[in-house]
Structures are given as structure tokens and as C-alpha cells.
Design a protein around this motif. Structure first.
Motif, PDB file in Angstrom:
ATOM      1  N   ASN A  24       0.830  -1.198   0.000  1.00 29.19           N
ATOM      2  CA  ASN A  24       0.000   0.000   0.000  1.00 29.19           C
ATOM      3  C   ASN A  24       0.865   1.249   0.000  1.00 29.19           C
ATOM      4  O   ASN A  24       1.828   1.364   0.757  1.00 29.19           O
ATOM      5  CB  ASN A  24      -0.912   0.027   1.229  1.00 29.19           C
ATOM      6  CG  ASN A  24      -1.903  -1.139   1.231  1.00 29.19           C
ATOM      7  OD1 ASN A  24      -2.416  -1.521   0.166  1.00 29.19           O
ATOM      8  ND2 ASN A  24      -2.160  -1.710   2.398  1.00 29.19           N
ATOM      9  N   LEU A  25       0.493   2.209  -0.851  1.00 25.85           N
ATOM     10  CA  LEU A  25       1.235   3.471  -0.952  1.00 25.85           C
ATOM     11  C   LEU A  25       1.098   4.267   0.348  1.00 25.85           C
ATOM     12  O   LEU A  25      -0.009   4.458   0.853  1.00 25.85           O
ATOM     13  CB  LEU A  25       0.698   4.307  -2.120  1.00 25.85           C
ATOM     14  CG  LEU A  25       1.462   5.592  -2.440  1.00 25.85           C
ATOM     15  CD1 LEU A  25       2.841   5.268  -3.016  1.00 25.85           C
ATOM     16  CD2 LEU A  25       0.646   6.446  -3.421  1.00 25.85           C
ATOM     17  N   PRO A  26       2.215   4.701   0.940  1.00 21.02           N
ATOM     18  CA  PRO A  26       2.122   5.471   2.188  1.00 21.02           C
ATOM     19  C   PRO A  26       1.328   6.766   1.992  1.00 21.02           C
ATOM     20  O   PRO A  26       1.425   7.413   0.947  1.00 21.02           O
ATOM     21  CB  PRO A  26       3.584   5.787   2.518  1.00 21.02           C
ATOM     22  CG  PRO A  26       4.391   4.816   1.734  1.00 21.02           C
ATOM     23  CD  PRO A  26       3.603   4.508   0.507  1.00 21.02           C
ATOM     24  N   GLU A  27       0.534   7.111   3.001  1.00 20.85           N
ATOM     25  CA  GLU A  27      -0.201   8.373   2.957  1.00 20.85           C
ATOM     26  C   GLU A  27       0.734   9.508   3.382  1.00 20.85           C
ATOM     27  O   GLU A  27       1.590   9.342   4.242  1.00 20.85           O
ATOM     28  CB  GLU A  27      -1.416   8.321   3.891  1.00 20.85           C
ATOM     29  CG  GLU A  27      -2.484   7.353   3.429  1.00 20.85           C
ATOM     30  CD  GLU A  27      -3.720   7.415   4.321  1.00 20.85           C
ATOM     31  OE1 GLU A  27      -3.721   8.258   5.264  1.00 20.85           O
ATOM     32  OE2 GLU A  27      -4.660   6.641   4.065  1.00 20.85           O
ATOM     33  N   LEU A  28       0.530  10.672   2.771  1.00 20.57           N
ATOM     34  CA  LEU A  28       1.360  11.835   3.067  1.00 20.57           C
ATOM     35  C   LEU A  28       0.457  13.057   3.138  1.00 20.57           C
ATOM     36  O   LEU A  28      -0.108  13.485   2.127  1.00 20.57           O
ATOM     37  CB  LEU A  28       2.437  12.024   1.983  1.00 20.57           C
ATOM     38  CG  LEU A  28       3.472  13.134   2.223  1.00 20.57           C
ATOM     39  CD1 LEU A  28       4.321  12.819   3.446  1.00 20.57           C
ATOM     40  CD2 LEU A  28       4.345  13.327   0.991  1.00 20.57           C
ATOM     41  N   SER A  29       0.304  13.594   4.363  1.00 18.61           N
ATOM     42  CA  SER A  29      -0.574  14.756   4.544  1.00 18.61           C
ATOM     43  C   SER A  29       0.125  16.021   4.030  1.00 18.61           C
ATOM     44  O   SER A  29       1.350  16.067   3.856  1.00 18.61           O
ATOM     45  CB  SER A  29      -0.930  14.935   6.016  1.00 18.61           C
ATOM     46  OG  SER A  29       0.207  15.316   6.764  1.00 18.61           O
ATOM     47  N   GLU A  30      -0.683  17.050   3.821  1.00 30.25           N
ATOM     48  CA  GLU A  30      -0.130  18.328   3.367  1.00 30.25           C
ATOM     49  C   GLU A  30       0.819  18.910   4.408  1.00 30.25           C
ATOM     50  O   GLU A  30       1.857  19.479   4.061  1.00 30.25           O
ATOM     51  CB  GLU A  30      -1.280  19.306   3.095  1.00 30.25           C
ATOM     52  CG  GLU A  30      -0.824  20.610   2.455  1.00 30.25           C
ATOM     53  CD  GLU A  30      -1.996  21.511   2.071  1.00 30.25           C
ATOM     54  OE1 GLU A  30      -1.772  22.721   1.892  1.00 30.25           O
ATOM     55  OE2 GLU A  30      -3.128  20.993   1.951  1.00 30.25           O
TER      56      GLU A  30
END
Length: 788
Positions: free
Chosen positions: A189-195
């Protein structure tokens, strides 16, 4: 990029990578699908892949590069045309790795020449760390763009400096990276990256450990290849380096600095035989002159006089203001003695370039070579952007030399305070002995430790306000005078332009009446000088009344300053009278006080007069110091301050502008050290702890009584500031005596002061000065019995 703050705890990139030509093949197929066809190079690559399917492997074995050497050359033809292959420095490599598999001939020449030294600029000690960091940065830029729709503009990170060991010429190359043939895949799963996380990464570009923690990239895989081009940026980098060097002090004075400048010019123009010369050179009424004695030319300064340069190429440059280039000096007809001397020095090809600073000729630059036709006008165009910086450097150098001359004059001719002459004489004697014995020598530090400071000031109250008011008054009067001129001519012959001038005058008057702002005075004077005064000859044609108004204006204008200078003159005269009176009396009484015990004394004029006194055994040569002398001097200072206040008050009625004065004394009981500063030719307190004393001195004149908006210093009163309670008790005894002697009114005020910037807990005593006759200050101080 500096690496002192770089945070990277790994040595190798954590993601998977493989060599593959599939991204290039797919790119060509996609282009053919869209456009219907490809150019010859693209078609030949696709045909080659059909014939050699091994080239389409997702993981091409680097060990097979030599086996497919010719085929890979065809593939790389997509990035390097035949001309680029021959002329450019290029290389192709596996993704984010040091495994290069394709090279242009120029690349092999660069790294195969033992006379060339290749190094990364500013990264000599940390090449590997910086390479890993750069690979990660490039990788993240691709990941962010591909998966998170964020463009990370990074320019270029690699800069190489190439030095030729044979002639020391230097070239600079930036490394441009072509990343279009890289495929990125991700496992899981692609890591999530917040703004917010993204912004924190961007704001901490050197903290690569934080990037790796925020967005792990060990599950990413990069397949394909990268191609690199070494782009020559020598001209940009050398010019930048030259500008930086020239802006430094002593850039053209010290031989080592000058040699570096010369070497950089050689690299810039690619002329290893080039010589550089700089001369402070000017023209005065058509004559050659060397105003500052700075001479770093091809010929020594003492070889010829300025008169000998008449009729030479140097004078030609000074007169024409343009560069002069002589391709072959040996072929010049009728060379003069200067030009013959240049030939004797091996200069055959010479260019002389004028250096101007604010339209004034300040010097010339010499470029010379022992080879005819070595220097061309194309070379001069290359250096045109740095000519202004050379001009600034020579102007600054000339000023520095002039300052040194003035410093020597001051050093040799300015009197040193008698109390410390013995110490300077000793230091000068030591220096002379070292010079005569051939030892390395410089003036020794002159420090007086363990001395007690006394500080006092007589200041003119509200001097800045009064000065501004006098400027306003003079400007308003000048505007009224010029308004009368315009009104008189308008009465004779009405014209709309005269109404507009009157409106402008009234506009300025209204603004000045409200308050003087920065630039107001200059704006008013520019308006009068450029918009009205040039019209006076025309105005005078309109009759006698206009002539009278103009003459009245001229009669009120100061002939030297060309402005109304009445109230300002009154202010300056009043201030000068007060300061002269204070200075004269202070010097007379201080001379007497030296007989009590030798001490260092200095005074300086501002909008008033301040004085510093330092007393202690280290100042008094071969005399024993006792605190009785300090107490005696403190009492003397109080009496002198009272007498000065009286004198200033008595002067007040006779001044063109009556002005009040205030008196201030700062008490500091802790001994400190003072050091003679060679750069400013004065004594300053020495040591970080003692600097606080200087800080307090600079800020106490604005001190206010705590809990009020009242200034401590008031007209007709003497304020004494303390930092310790025991000091107050000592001065209380002095004041009780001086009240009985008729110096002060019988009322001592005790105050706590508002905190100042960096200064806290100050206390103060304030007393009102009593009218009275002048007394013998020294006798009073000596007669008082002071207990130790």
C-alpha cells in the motif's frame, strides 16, 4: 550546498533499482502510437529491440553491457546525437548508482587525463555522503511528482571543478540529469502523506533522516537508466567568484589575493599566459595622476613619473574613456619609454581598460600577454560585467590607503593624553628594539587593568526637537519669500501656471507646519531650485515690484548654502556657545585635578559634552594608588557638574535661542580594564563583563523614573545613577557637604528607574543646583576630609 547541517544516517539508498531499457522502448512506442511514426533514430531503436529482444529485459544485467556495446550506443543515440557524442561530456548510469555503462569520448578524456583534477565544489570531504543525499533528493522528487502530484523544483545539486595541473586554469561544470527513462513501482500500500507532513519535509531539506521517516521509500523500485551531461558554467562561476573576491577588503592589495584574482581572470578568458595589473589612475585637467598612490601595475610605481605617461596608451584611455587594445606592442610605431619598458617586461599584447566609479575615472585595468594577438575584444566583452566591481574595489582600496595615511598622520602627530604617554613610549621603545633585532614585530597591546571609571555629561535639553523646529522655521520663511515672488509676478500677468506654483508652495507649507518628515527638506529645496529659481530671469521682465520681491528673496538666502539659514544658525551658534563654555571650563578644572593624582581623561562633543575619567595605579607610573584619590575625584566631579550647570544657566539669556541643559553622572564602583584600540585610536573598556558599563552609559540619558513618564534628567538639576546600594550612601555624604557649601538645594530626591533594554535595577539621586558664585573647585575637594 553546505553540509554542516545535513542529517543522513545511511550510506546507501534503501530502495531497489535495476538497469532497464524498457522505459525508453515504451516511450518510443507511445510516441509512435500518438504520432503514427518516429524519426529515423527512433525507428532504428525499435527495429534493434525486435532483433535483440534481450535489450527489452526488465532487469538488464550490467555485466552484459560490453556484449551489447554497439547496440547500447544506438539506444543512447536517442539522448546523444553524433555531434553531442563527439563534443559533450556525457554518461549514462543505472538508476541512482555509480555503475556507469555508457560514456562519451570527452567524458573518458576528462577522467582519464592525469593532469586534470576533478572535484565536487565545496564537498571535498563529504563526496559519498553528499552523493547519497543527492540521489535520495532526486528519487523523492520523482516519487512526489508521480504519486503525490507535487513538483519539487531542485535545479542542480552537483557542481564539479576541474583544475589543469599544468597551467592551473579552472573550469566548472554543473551536472544536468535526464530522468525521463525511469519507471517507479511500489510494493504494498502506498504510504499516505498529509499536506502538513509534506510542508515539514520541504521546510527541512537537509534533514534527510526526517524525510526517510516521514515517507519511507524502501518499498519503491526504480527501473531504467539516468543520463548525465556536464554543462560548462565556467564563465558564470568564475565571474561570481571574482565578484565575491573583489568585494572583500584587501582584495587587490595583498599579493596572495591579487594572484588569485589574476588566476581567475586567466581561467575566465582561458589564457594561461595572461598578466593582470590594477592602477589607481585619473585625469586632472588633462594630466595623468595617481591620486592615492595605489599602483599594482606591470611597471613599478617608482620607475616612471605620471608625466612620463603622457602620450601613452594609458593617457589615451584616460582621455577617450574607452578600452585600448594593442595586438602587438613590438610593431607599434615610435613607442615611448613606457611602452618600451613594457616590451622589456615581456608584454607584447596589452589591453588597458578604464575603471569608472560614478562617472569618475578611478583607475585602469591592465591585461597583458607575452604572445601577440592573445587578447581580443571578445575577451574584453567577457569581462565587461566585472569591470564595475573592479572599479568599486579600486575606489575602496584608494580610500583605505588614504585612511591609512591619515591614521599615520594621527599616530605621529596627534597628542596622547599626558597621563598615559609613558605607557605608549614604553610600547614604542619595545617595538623599535624588536625591529632593529629583526624579530617579527607589531605594536603591543596597551591595557590598563583595575581602573575605576567616572562618567558625566552636560546635555542640551530637547536639542533634536529644537533643531527640527529651526529647520521648519527656515523652510517656511523661504517658502513665504518665494511665494511673494510668484504672487508679485501673478499680479502683473495672471497665468494658470503661477496659480499651480502657489498651490504647490502652500502644499509644502501645510505639510511642514504639521511636522517635518524624512525627505521634506530636500523635496522643498529641490522644488525651489528646479521649478522656481530658474524662472527668476523671466519673472524680472515683469516690472520693478517683481524685481524687488526677487531681490528680497536673495537678500535672505545664505550665499554659501543657498538656503534660508537663520534659525538653524541661531541654534548651531547657541549650541556651540554652550559646548565651548562647558569644554573650556572642564579642561581648565581637569588640568588642575591632575595634580591630585594622575588619571586618564577624555571628552567628546555631541549635543552637549560628555566626559570619561579612569583612575587607578596601572595608569599612574610608579605611584601608589589609594581609594582616597577615587573619592576625591568623585567629589570633584560633583562640584564641576554643579558649576557647569550654573554657567549654562547664566549663558541662557545671552543665547540666540535660549536652551536648557541637564546634568548626569554615572557611578560604577567595580574596577575594570581599558584597552587602547588601534583601529579607532581610543580607549575602550575591555572584556565582555565590562561591556555592560558601556551599554548603561549609552542608554541612561533616556532613563525615566519608575511608574511615571518623567525623564530623570531635568533642567537645572543633577542626576546621579547607581547600580549598588553602597554607592548611594557614599554620594549622600558628598551631597550633604555640598548642600552646606551652597552648591545644591537642601532636598535630595531618591528614585528607582524604569528598566532599560538589557539594563535593570538602576537607582538614582537627583538634586537641584543652587545659584551661587564660582568657587575654587580643587581646594574644596582637597579640603574635605574623606574617610577610607
Amino acid at each position: 550546498m553546505k553540509l554542516d547541517r545535513l542529517k543522513l544516517s545511511i550510506e546507501e539508498v534503501p530502495f531497489k533499482k535495476s538497469l532497464s531499457f524498457v522505459p525508453l522502448i515504451n516511450k518510443l512506442k507511445e510516441q509512435k502510437k500518438i504520432n503514427g511514426s518516429l524519426d529515423i533514430q527512433g525507428e532504428s531503436i525499435l527495429k534493434l529491440v525486435e532483433e535483440k529482444p534481450e535489450l527489452a529485459s526488465a532487469d538488464f544485467d550490467v555485466n552484459d553491457v560490453n556484449r551489447f556495446k554497439d547496440e547500447i550506443h544506438i539506444l543512447m543515440g536517442y539522448f546523444f546525437t553524433p555531434v553531442q557524442y563527439r563534443e559533450e561530456i556525457g554518461v549514462a548510469a543505472t538508476p541512482f548508482d555509480d555503475q556507469n555503462f555508457y560514456f562519451t569520448p570527452k567524458y573518458l578524456e576528462l577522467y582519464g587525463n592525469e593532469n586534470l583534477v576533478v572535484e565536487m565544489v565545496e564537498q571535498k570531504e563529504q563526496d559519498k555522503c553528499f552523493k547519497t543525499f543527492s540521489m535520495l533528493f532526486y528519487a523523492y522528487s520523482m516519487i512526489l511528482k508521480r504519486y503525490y502530484n507535487f513538483e519539487l523544483g531542485i535545479g542542480y545539486l552537483f557542481m564539479y571543478k576541474v583544475t589543469d595541473k599544468l597551467n592551473e586554469l579552472v573550469k566548472y561544470y554543473k551536472l544536468e540529469v535526464e530522468k525521463s527513462c525511469i519507471d517507479i513501482t511500489y510494493t504494498g500500500n502506498l504510504p499516505e502523506l498529509s499536506e502538513d507532513q509534506l510542508h515539514k519535509m520541504i521546510n527541512n531539506p537537509l534533514d534527510m533522516d526526517f524525510w526517510l521517516e516521514t515517507l519511507p521509500i524502501d518499498k519503491f523500485k526504480f527501473s531504467g537508466f539516468l543520463s548525465f551531461r556536464y554543462v560548462d558554467v565556467s564563465q558564470i562561476e568564475v565571474i561570481s567568484s571574482l565578484k565575491s573576491q573583489l568585494l572583500e577588503k584587501s582584495s587587490i592589495i595583498k599579493r596572495n589575493n591579487f594572484n588569485q584574482l589574476e588566476q581567475n581572470i586567466r581561467s575566465l578568458l582561458e589564457l594561461p599566459n595572461l598578466k593582470l595589473g590594477i592602477i589607481a589612475f585619473g585625469m586632472n585637467e588633462g594630466n595623468v595622476e595617481n591620486p592615492s598612490d595605489f599602483w599594482h601595475g606591470f611597471l613599478s610605481a617608482d620607475r616612471f613619473s605620471c608625466e612620463d605617461y603622457r602620450g601613452t596608451i594609458y593617457e589615451e584611455v584616460g582621455i577617450q574613456g574607452m578600452p585600448v587594445l594593442i595586438n602587438d606592442l613590438s610593431k607599434r610605431e615610435n613607442p615611448n619609454q613606457v611602452e618600451k619598458a613594457l616590451l622589456d617586461e615581456g608584454i607584447r599584447n596589452i589591453a588597458v581598460v578604464p575603471l569608472y566609479n560614478e562617472d569618475e575615472l578611478v583607475g585602469v585595468m591592465e591585461l597583458g600577454s607575452n604572445k601577440a594577438y592573445d587578447i581580443t575584444f571578445s575577451n574584453l566583452r567577457v569581462i565587461k560585467d566585472i569591470i564595475p566591481v573592479f572599479s568599486i574595489a579600486i575606489q575602496r582600496t584608494s580610500e583605505e590607503l588614504q585612511n591609512k595615511i591619515e591614521a599615520i598622520i594621527k599616530e605621529e602627530c596627534t597628542a596622547i593624553h599626558p597621563s598615559v604617554e609613558w605607557r605608549f613610549a614604553r610600547a614604542a621603545s619595545n617595538l623599535l628594539l624588536k625591529k632593529e633585532s629583526g624579530e617579527p614585530s607589531q605594536m603591543e597591546e596597551i591595557v590598563f587593568p583595575h581602573v575605576y571609571p567616572l562618567y558625566g555629561a552636560i546635555d542640551v535639553r530637547h536639542s533634536s526637537v529644537i533643531r527640527n523646529q529651526t529647520i521648519q522655521d527656515d523652510l517656511l520663511e523661504q517658502l513665504d519669500l518665494v511665494r511673494n515672488v510668484v504672487l508679485s509676478v501673478n499680479e502683473v500677468k495672471e497665468m494658470p501656471i503661477y496659480d499651480q506654483l502657489i498651490y504647490k508652495i502652500d502644499y509644502f507649507k501645510d505639510g511642514i507646519k504639521k511636522g517635518l518628515s524624512s525627505g521634506d527638506e530636500m523635496n522643498v529645496l529641490n522644488f525651489i531650485r528646479h521649478d522656481i529659481e530658474p524662472l527668476f530671469p523671466h519673472f524680472e521682465e515683469n516690472g520693478q515690484m517683481v524685481k524687488i520681491a526677487i531681490q528680497n528673496y536673495k537678500n535672505n538666502i545664505d550665499p554659501d548654502l543657498n538656503i534660508v539659514y537663520k534659525r538653524r544658525k541661531d541654534f548651531e551658534d547657541s549650541l556651540g556657545i554652550i559646548n565651548d563654555c562647558v569644554t573650556t571650563y572642564l579642561e581648565k578644572e581637569e588640568e588642575k585635578a591632575q595634580t591630585m593624582f594622575p588619571h586618564y581623561f577624555e571628552k567628546y562633543r555631541t549635543d552637549g559634552v560628555e566626559h570619561n575619567i579612569y583612575i587607578g595605579e596601572s595608569i599612574a607610573n610608579n605611584l601608589n594608588f589609594d581609594r582616597i584619590y577615587l573619592k576625591n575625584l568623585r567629589l570633584w566631579q560633583l562640584i564641576v557638574s554643579a558649576e557647569l550647570a550654573r554657567k549654562a544657566e547664566n549663558l541662557k539669556k545671552s543665547l540666540p535661542i535660549p536652551m536648557d541643559t541637564t546634568g548626569l553622572i554615572l557611578v560604577h564602583s567595580q574596577p575594570l580594564a581599558i584597552r587602547f584600540r588601534q583601529d579607532e585610536k581610543k580607549f575602550d573598556v575591555d572584556g565582555a563583563y565590562n561591556i555592560r558599563y558601556e551599554i548603561v552609559k549609552k542608554r541612561i540619558d533616556k532613563a525615566k523614573i519608575k511608574g511615571t513618564n518623567e525623564r530623570l534628567t531635568q533642567p537645572g538639576m543633577l542626576a546621579i545613577i547607581f547600580s549598588q546600594e553602597k554607592e548611594i550612601a557614599e554620594y549622600q555624604r558628598y551631597l550633604e557637604y555640598l548642600i552646606s557649601a551652597g552648591y545644591f538645594e537642601d532636598q535630595i530626591e531618591y528614585h528607582t528607574l524604569e528598566d532599560l533594554q538589557g539594563v535593570y535595577g538602576l537607582r538614582a539621586i537627583r538634586v537641584k543646583v543652587k545659584d551661587g558664585k564660582e568657587k575654587d573647585v580643587l581646594k574644596l575637594a582637597e579640603d574635605l576630609k574623606i574617610e577610607n
